[in-house]
Design a protein around this motif. Structure first.
Motif, mmCIF file in Angstrom:
data_model
loop_
_atom_site.group_PDB
_atom_site.id
_atom_site.type_symbol
_atom_site.label_atom_id
_atom_site.label_comp_id
_atom_site.label_asym_id
_atom_site.label_seq_id
_atom_site.Cartn_x
_atom_site.Cartn_y
_atom_site.Cartn_z
ATOM 1 N N THR A 136 0.834 -1.192 0.000
ATOM 2 C CA THR A 136 0.000 0.000 0.000
ATOM 3 C C THR A 136 0.874 1.250 0.000
ATOM 4 O OG1 THR A 136 -1.757 -1.171 1.172
ATOM 5 C CG2 THR A 136 -1.831 1.230 1.242
ATOM 6 N N VAL A 137 1.948 1.228 0.778
ATOM 7 C CA VAL A 137 2.876 2.361 0.828
ATOM 8 C C VAL A 137 3.487 2.594 -0.553
ATOM 9 C CG1 VAL A 137 5.020 3.239 1.834
ATOM 10 C CG2 VAL A 137 3.394 1.998 3.271
ATOM 11 N N GLY A 138 3.992 1.543 -1.171
ATOM 12 C CA GLY A 138 4.595 1.666 -2.499
ATOM 13 C C GLY A 138 3.599 2.145 -3.530
ATOM 14 N N SER A 139 2.381 1.661 -3.450
ATOM 15 C CA SER A 139 1.344 2.079 -4.376
ATOM 16 C C SER A 139 1.032 3.565 -4.213
ATOM 17 C CB SER A 139 0.083 1.244 -4.144
ATOM 18 O OG SER A 139 -0.935 1.620 -5.027
ATOM 19 N N ASN A 140 0.979 4.028 -2.968
ATOM 20 C CA ASN A 140 0.729 5.448 -2.712
ATOM 21 C C ASN A 140 1.857 6.323 -3.250
ATOM 22 O OD1 ASN A 140 -1.719 4.920 -1.475
ATOM 23 N ND2 ASN A 140 -0.865 4.946 0.585
ATOM 24 N N ILE A 141 3.092 5.892 -3.072
ATOM 25 C CA ILE A 141 4.239 6.652 -3.576
ATOM 26 C C ILE A 141 4.202 6.702 -5.097
ATOM 27 C CG2 ILE A 141 6.765 6.644 -3.810
ATOM 28 C CD1 ILE A 141 6.796 5.576 -0.884
ATOM 29 N N LEU A 142 3.914 5.582 -5.721
ATOM 30 C CA LEU A 142 3.822 5.536 -7.185
ATOM 31 C C LEU A 142 2.705 6.456 -7.687
ATOM 32 C CD1 LEU A 142 5.227 4.173 -9.535
ATOM 33 C CD2 LEU A 142 3.616 2.298 -9.336
ATOM 34 N N GLN A 143 1.594 6.486 -6.978
ATOM 35 C CA GLN A 143 0.491 7.362 -7.352
ATOM 36 C C GLN A 143 0.896 8.836 -7.213
ATOM 37 O OE1 GLN A 143 -3.029 6.912 -4.959
ATOM 38 N NE2 GLN A 143 -4.327 7.858 -6.503
ATOM 39 N N GLN A 144 1.618 9.175 -6.143
ATOM 40 C CA GLN A 144 2.103 10.541 -5.965
ATOM 41 C C GLN A 144 3.028 10.947 -7.109
ATOM 42 O OE1 GLN A 144 4.043 10.573 -2.184
ATOM 43 N NE2 GLN A 144 2.140 10.376 -1.009
ATOM 44 N N LEU A 145 3.918 10.026 -7.493
ATOM 45 C CA LEU A 145 4.849 10.318 -8.586
ATOM 46 C C LEU A 145 4.097 10.550 -9.889
ATOM 47 C CD1 LEU A 145 7.591 7.672 -7.791
ATOM 48 C CD2 LEU A 145 7.831 10.150 -7.617
ATOM 49 N N THR A 146 3.087 9.743 -10.134
ATOM 50 C CA THR A 146 2.286 9.881 -11.345
ATOM 51 C C THR A 146 1.591 11.233 -11.374
ATOM 52 O OG1 THR A 146 1.957 7.487 -11.416
ATOM 53 C CG2 THR A 146 0.436 8.825 -12.705
ATOM 54 N N LEU A 147 1.031 11.631 -10.242
ATOM 55 C CA LEU A 147 0.352 12.931 -10.171
ATOM 56 C C LEU A 147 1.336 14.075 -10.361
ATOM 57 C CD1 LEU A 147 -2.130 12.286 -7.218
ATOM 58 C CD2 LEU A 147 -2.676 12.513 -9.660
#
Length: 74
Positions: free
Chosen positions: A58-69
């Motif tokens: 979940t942490v990695g997914s959130n970081i990846l989502q932040q990077l995408t945004l």
């Protein structure tokens, strides 16, 4: 491996390489990921081992989502 010296710059490198690292894992090309990154991602709880495969947490997914945004905003 992640060490205390240079942690901030190492985290920045890991963060910026997460998307390309995941793309390499999706292509089954873990060898293309820089040495030590996978161990660091697991230690940071961004990736976890699941049945012999690496999966985003979940942490990695959130970081990846932040990077995408962030990339879309630029």
């Amino acid at each position: 491996m992640l060490t205390l010296s240079g942690t901030r710059s190492r985290l920045s490198l890991l963060r910026s390489a997460l998307a390309s690292s995941m793309a390499s894992l999706d292509r089954r090309r873990a060898a293309d990921i820089p040495s030590g990154y996978i161990d660091d991602y697991v230690a940071l709880n961004w990736l976890r081992w699941d049945g012999g495969h690496l999966r985003l947490t979940t942490v990695g997914s959130n970081i990846l989502q932040q990077l995408t945004l962030q990339m879309k905003a630029e």
